[in-house]
Enzyme design. Structure first.
Site, PDB file in Angstrom:
ATOM      1  CG  ASP A 116       2.027   4.096  -1.772  1.00 38.27           C
ATOM      2  OD1 ASP A 116       0.571   3.522  -1.403  1.00 38.27           O
ATOM      3  OD2 ASP A 116       2.064   4.413  -2.882  1.00 38.27           O
ATOM      4  CG  HIS A 123      -2.173   0.570 -10.350  1.00 42.63           C
ATOM      5  ND1 HIS A 123      -2.022   1.928 -10.892  1.00 42.63           N
ATOM      6  CD2 HIS A 123      -0.777   1.346  -9.592  1.00 42.63           C
ATOM      7  CE1 HIS A 123      -1.339   2.496 -10.585  1.00 42.63           C
ATOM      8  NE2 HIS A 123      -0.017   2.333  -9.959  1.00 42.63           N
ATOM      9  CD  GLU A 189      -0.644   6.210  -7.454  1.00 43.53           C
ATOM     10  OE1 GLU A 189       0.875   5.845  -6.509  1.00 43.53           O
ATOM     11  OE2 GLU A 189       0.418   5.588  -8.567  1.00 43.53           O
ATOM     12  CD  GLU A 191      -1.601   4.303  -3.169  1.00 34.22           C
ATOM     13  OE1 GLU A 191      -1.585   4.176  -1.593  1.00 34.22           O
ATOM     14  OE2 GLU A 191      -1.210   5.186  -3.775  1.00 34.22           O
ATOM     15  CG  ASP A 223       1.155   8.014  -3.384  1.00 40.76           C
ATOM     16  OD1 ASP A 223       1.565   8.828  -3.422  1.00 40.76           O
ATOM     17  OD2 ASP A 223       1.302   6.743  -4.628  1.00 40.76           O
ATOM     18  NE  ARG A 227       0.688   8.421 -12.038  1.00 41.16           N
ATOM     19  CZ  ARG A 227       0.875   7.901 -11.407  1.00 41.16           C
ATOM     20  NH1 ARG A 227       1.843   7.763 -11.181  1.00 41.16           N
ATOM     21  NH2 ARG A 227      -0.603   7.597 -10.601  1.00 41.16           N
ATOM     22  CD  GLN A 230       5.797   7.255 -10.909  1.00 37.25           C
ATOM     23  OE1 GLN A 230       4.442   8.012 -11.510  1.00 37.25           O
ATOM     24  NE2 GLN A 230       5.471   5.980 -10.269  1.00 37.25           N
ATOM     25  CE  LYS A 243       4.107   7.077  -7.191  1.00 35.96           C
ATOM     26  NZ  LYS A 243       2.492   7.378  -7.040  1.00 35.96           N
ATOM     27  CB  THR A 247       0.753  10.735   0.988  1.00 36.01           C
ATOM     28  OG1 THR A 247       1.775  11.128   0.483  1.00 36.01           O
ATOM     29  CG2 THR A 247      -0.493  10.062   1.017  1.00 36.01           C
ATOM     30  CD  GLU A 351      -4.274   2.116 -13.754  1.00 35.79           C
ATOM     31  OE1 GLU A 351      -4.352   0.983 -13.361  1.00 35.79           O
ATOM     32  OE2 GLU A 351      -4.082   2.682 -12.809  1.00 35.79           O
TER      33      GLU A 351
END
Ligand code: MN
Length: 420
Positions: A116, A123, A189, A191, A223, A227, A230, A243, A247, A351
């Protein structure tokens, strides 16, 4: 023009032709191509139309086809285009078109290695501000190389698979010690996933010019990211259990050939990357004009654009192999979260809600910061096609299922007995 009765602006028209793996109630799992609201059963159509190498599609994944290499991918696309446009094939091909509603879609590839990347400057800057408020948001390496991490290929799942809320260690900055339990900051996420075909030898890097022989196509990729897990675990070795639990990818692989018209210049790289990341032909380094939407329980909350991405997919693949690491058919790499400069173009909820400080209001009036059990996220994307048309990448959906506990929970003294 195709002999199928399709509106000109259909997102899965003759210019798209994405590959997927499907099964019917009666039949085996095999490779098909989507056209309109139907799937062309490729091995069956190959037999009917007298095409000899169609056995490669009688497989539970695209991997055998990917292993045949870029020449085979190009001639297959020409053949499929021919049988769907030339009227003389209509009688033999038409019986092998199945309605989408009749088929079950599966993971399109047996995923090899999964990497990844982190290719969006917006970002990386936003996350840097949130995770490391006291230092420069972009790390010193960021504009010199596409940074990334290795992920867990065994937990890549197809769109529609439920996502069990992960549990793990988390420690808020204000707490003295970590605790164990379900993630309270579960995120997405948005992507783009790149699917690689054709193997290389150990020790042999893939140059920018040679990436065209290995980049087969793209999928929408989510993904999923915890948080809180993480933030506690990522220093100094990067993402791990926050993570690796899941996925999701979309079932239809849109080929790089179908994306020719979507190629655009990158927004601009300054400083210029090292020579091995530039290649000899400037057109080998490109961005992609792909528009996303992020839907949360039926409300579209963001419109990320792949146009804003800093690094080219060719640079990501070249960088990934510059040390001599091999690629194999079925390898997958993600672009990193696609975020633009405006709030409405952010590709993750960390975000979008600025770490939970600015909740999002959904159409039903409810407020969200991170994902709750039962929430459904659908990512959709379309790319620029030939002559101003658009082609679809389909959708990548997932619903959050409650955490499953095993062993003892930190916040309670109850012992859960389980068989190990
Ligand atoms: Mn990611």
């Amino acid at each position: 023009m195709t002999w199928l009765d399709l509106p000109d602006d259909h997102l899965f028209g003759i210019d798209n032709l994405p590959y997927g793996v499907f099964s019917t109630e009666a039949g085996s799992t095999r490779v098909g191509v989507r056209i309109g609201e139907q799937v062309l059963d490729l091995p069956a159509a190959a037999v009917a139309a007298g095409m000899e190498s169609g056995a490669v599609w009688q497989a539970g994944s695209l991997n055998p086809f990917l292993a045949h290499g870029a020449e085979a991918w190009r001639s297959a696309r020409e053949w499929i285009t021919e049988i769907l446009t030339n009227d003389c094939y209509r009688d033999v091909v038409e019986p092998h078109l199945l309605d989408l509603a009749e088929v079950t879609m599966h993971l399109p590839i047996a995923v090899g290695d999964y990497v990844d990347f982190y290719a969006s400057e917006h970002h990386a800057t936003n996350v840097g501000r949130i995770f490391r408020p006291d230092s420069e948001p972009l790390t010193p390496n960021w504009k010199h190389l596409p940074i990334g991490s290795h992920g867990r290929s065994g937990t890549v799942v197809v769109s529609g698979t439920d996502i069990v809320r992960p549990s793990g260690q988390r420690k808020p900055p204000t707490a003295d010690a970590p605790t164990f339990g379900p993630s309270g900051r579960l995120d997405i996420e948005a992507e783009l996933g790149f699917i690689v075909g054709g193997g290389t030898e150990l020790g042999e890097p893939v140059s920018i010019a040679d990436t065209h022989d290995h980049l087969f196509g793209v999928v929408i990729l989510n993904d999923w990211s915890a948080r809180d897990l993480q933030a506690w675990e990522y220093v100094p070795l990067g993402p791990f259990l926050g993570k690796s639990f899941a996925t999701s990818i979309s079932p239809w692989v849109v080929t790089m050939d179908a994306l020719r018209a979507a190629r655009i210049p990158l927004p601009g790289q300054d400083p210029q990357p090292l020579d091995y990341l530039r290649g000899d032909d400037p057109s080998d380094v490109y961005g992609l004009d792909i528009a996303y939407e992020v839907e949360w329980n039926g409300t579209v909350v963001s419109h990320p654009s792949y146009r804003d991405m800093y690094w080219s997919p060719t640079q990501m693949l070249t960088h990934m192999t510059v040390n001599g690491a091999t690629v194999r058919s079925g390898d997958l790499f993600g672009s990193g979260t696609i975020s633009g400069p405006e709030k409405g173009s952010r590709g993750c909820f960390l975000e979008l809600t600025w770490s939970g400080q600015e909740p999002v209001t959904l159409d039903d009036g409810s407020e969200r910061t991170f994902l709750e059990d039962g929430d459904t996220v659908v990512l959709r994307a379309t790319a620029v096609g030939p002559d101003g048309s658009r082609i679809g990448l389909g959708e990548c959906a997932g619903t959050i299922a409650p955490a499953r506990h095993r062993g003892r929970h930190d916040t309670t003294t109850t012992t859960v007995h389980s068989i190990h």
